[in-house]
Design a protein around this motif. Structure first.
Motif, PDB file in Angstrom:
ATOM      1  N   ASP A  73       0.804  -1.220   0.000  1.00  0.00           N
ATOM      2  CA  ASP A  73       0.000   0.000   0.000  1.00  0.00           C
ATOM      3  C   ASP A  73       0.840   1.275   0.000  1.00  0.00           C
ATOM      4  OD1 ASP A  73      -2.403  -1.439  -0.002  1.00  0.00           O
ATOM      5  OD2 ASP A  73      -2.325  -1.660   2.181  1.00  0.00           O
ATOM      6  N   SER A  74       2.156   1.140   0.123  1.00  0.00           N
ATOM      7  CA  SER A  74       2.998   2.340   0.113  1.00  0.00           C
ATOM      8  C   SER A  74       2.973   2.955  -1.287  1.00  0.00           C
ATOM      9  CB  SER A  74       4.439   1.999   0.506  1.00  0.00           C
ATOM     10  OG  SER A  74       5.105   1.338  -0.559  1.00  0.00           O
ATOM     11  N   PRO A  75       3.100   4.267  -1.399  1.00  0.00           N
ATOM     12  CA  PRO A  75       3.078   4.905  -2.721  1.00  0.00           C
ATOM     13  C   PRO A  75       4.147   4.373  -3.679  1.00  0.00           C
ATOM     14  CG  PRO A  75       2.757   6.560  -1.024  1.00  0.00           C
ATOM     15  CD  PRO A  75       3.102   5.263  -0.320  1.00  0.00           C
ATOM     16  N   ALA A  76       5.351   4.130  -3.175  1.00  0.00           N
ATOM     17  CA  ALA A  76       6.416   3.631  -4.055  1.00  0.00           C
ATOM     18  C   ALA A  76       6.093   2.235  -4.577  1.00  0.00           C
ATOM     19  CB  ALA A  76       7.759   3.625  -3.325  1.00  0.00           C
ATOM     20  N   HIS A  77       5.626   1.358  -3.694  1.00  0.00           N
ATOM     21  CA  HIS A  77       5.282  -0.002  -4.120  1.00  0.00           C
ATOM     22  C   HIS A  77       4.100   0.024  -5.092  1.00  0.00           C
ATOM     23  CE1 HIS A  77       5.767  -4.384  -3.181  1.00  0.00           C
ATOM     24  NE2 HIS A  77       4.620  -4.407  -3.838  1.00  0.00           N
ATOM     25  N   ALA A  78       3.095   0.835  -4.780  1.00  0.00           N
ATOM     26  CA  ALA A  78       1.920   0.937  -5.653  1.00  0.00           C
ATOM     27  C   ALA A  78       2.316   1.456  -7.034  1.00  0.00           C
ATOM     28  CB  ALA A  78       0.868   1.840  -5.028  1.00  0.00           C
ATOM     29  N   TYR A  79       3.222   2.423  -7.086  1.00  0.00           N
ATOM     30  CA  TYR A  79       3.668   2.946  -8.379  1.00  0.00           C
ATOM     31  C   TYR A  79       4.401   1.862  -9.172  1.00  0.00           C
ATOM     32  CZ  TYR A  79       5.810   5.764 -11.983  1.00  0.00           C
ATOM     33  OH  TYR A  79       6.199   6.250 -13.208  1.00  0.00           O
ATOM     34  N   THR A  80       5.268   1.100  -8.511  1.00  0.00           N
ATOM     35  CA  THR A  80       5.997   0.050  -9.222  1.00  0.00           C
ATOM     36  C   THR A  80       5.048  -1.023  -9.742  1.00  0.00           C
ATOM     37  OG1 THR A  80       6.475  -1.224  -7.210  1.00  0.00           O
ATOM     38  CG2 THR A  80       8.099   0.404  -7.873  1.00  0.00           C
ATOM     39  N   ARG A  81       4.037  -1.342  -8.952  1.00  0.00           N
ATOM     40  CA  ARG A  81       3.041  -2.333  -9.388  1.00  0.00           C
ATOM     41  C   ARG A  81       2.347  -1.851 -10.660  1.00  0.00           C
ATOM     42  NH1 ARG A  81       0.746  -3.119  -4.814  1.00  0.00           N
ATOM     43  NH2 ARG A  81      -0.652  -1.341  -4.968  1.00  0.00           N
ATOM     44  N   GLU A  82       1.929  -0.594 -10.681  1.00  0.00           N
ATOM     45  CA  GLU A  82       1.257  -0.063 -11.868  1.00  0.00           C
ATOM     46  C   GLU A  82       2.203  -0.021 -13.065  1.00  0.00           C
ATOM     47  OE1 GLU A  82      -1.299   0.801 -14.548  1.00  0.00           O
ATOM     48  OE2 GLU A  82      -1.879   0.223 -12.522  1.00  0.00           O
ATOM     49  N   GLN A  83       3.458   0.307 -12.844  1.00  0.00           N
ATOM     50  CA  GLN A  83       4.437   0.308 -13.944  1.00  0.00           C
ATOM     51  C   GLN A  83       4.610  -1.098 -14.511  1.00  0.00           C
ATOM     52  OE1 GLN A  83       4.632   3.572 -15.076  1.00  0.00           O
ATOM     53  NE2 GLN A  83       6.585   2.773 -15.723  1.00  0.00           N
ATOM     54  N   LYS A  84       4.659  -2.091 -13.650  1.00  0.00           N
ATOM     55  CA  LYS A  84       4.814  -3.475 -14.120  1.00  0.00           C
ATOM     56  C   LYS A  84       3.571  -3.938 -14.870  1.00  0.00           C
ATOM     57  CE  LYS A  84       8.976  -4.328 -13.167  1.00  0.00           C
ATOM     58  NZ  LYS A  84       9.901  -4.581 -14.290  1.00  0.00           N
ATOM     59  N   ARG A  85       2.420  -3.508 -14.445  1.00  0.00           N
ATOM     60  CA  ARG A  85       1.195  -3.847 -15.189  1.00  0.00           C
ATOM     61  C   ARG A  85       1.190  -3.161 -16.554  1.00  0.00           C
ATOM     62  NH1 ARG A  85      -2.801  -3.325 -10.006  1.00  0.00           N
ATOM     63  NH2 ARG A  85      -2.554  -5.473  -9.292  1.00  0.00           N
TER      64      ARG A  85
END
Length: 193
Positions: free
Chosen positions: A120-132
């Motif tokens: 749920d951290s902003p950095a992790h969430a951003y990386t998840r969206e980039q990978k998608r």
């Protein structure tokens, strides 16, 4: 009514200097090993200026990752090269560059997700969206090649690319990309035959 800028700006280009300093430090020593004071000193800006632009380290990390993606400084930029065919773009994902001046850092998105494990951290969430987004882009290209099941092949190639980048980083060996490329060629040949 004229709005006043309530956030003072100290010197022009402070944000850019902070991002440049963060990029150099994150790539050299990792995100968690880099403190905000170190970024401010390297920029050079005051800690106050740093926190005006980036109130939290999470926000700085997201800005750093966004900068890398928008500037075409990640392996994913190969997918947008117009000088290559769709197949060549996909295979370019497996070129691991060892610049010779330091260790291979692998994928900055995977690195950031590992250093910010809370999903749920902003950095992790951003990386998840980039990978998608990355996987969707791979699926688009394999669709252009006429793959029988582009969603499956796209996911396989994305996993293979991430694995090659991670293994190259762990072993500090750019040859990992060549081995993954051979596997990607076999997957592409089987899916588009």
């Amino acid at each position: 009514m004229v709005e006043r800028n309530v956030t003072p700006r100290r010197g022009r280009g402070g944000r850019e200097r902070i991002l440049a300093a963060a990029t150099a430090l994150f790539e050299a020593q990792g995100i968690n090993a880099t403190g905000m004071e170190e970024v401010a000193a390297r920029a050079p800006v005051s800690k106050r200026t740093l926190y005006i632009h980036f109130p939290t380290k999470d926000e700085l990390v997201v800005a750093y990752l966004r900068h890398l993606a928008e500037a075409g400084l990640t392996i994913e930029s190969a997918l947008d090269r117009q000088d290559l065919t769709p197949r060549e773009r996909l295979l370019e994902l497996f070129t691991v560059s060892g610049n010779g001046t330091g260790p291979i850092r692998g994928c900055p998105f995977v690195d950031a997700a590992a250093e910010f494990p809370d999903p749920d951290s902003p950095a992790h969430a951003y990386t998840r969206e980039q990978k998608r987004r990355f996987t969707r882009r791979v699926v688009e290209l394999v669709s252009e090649l006429g793959a029988a099941d582009p969603d499956l092949l796209g996911e396989q190639l994305a996993i293979l690319a991430d694995g090659a980048a991670s293994r190259a980083m762990v072993l500090n060996d750019p040859a990992c990309g060549r081995h993954a490329r051979a596997a990607a060629e076999a997957l592409l040949d089987a899916a588009t035959a």
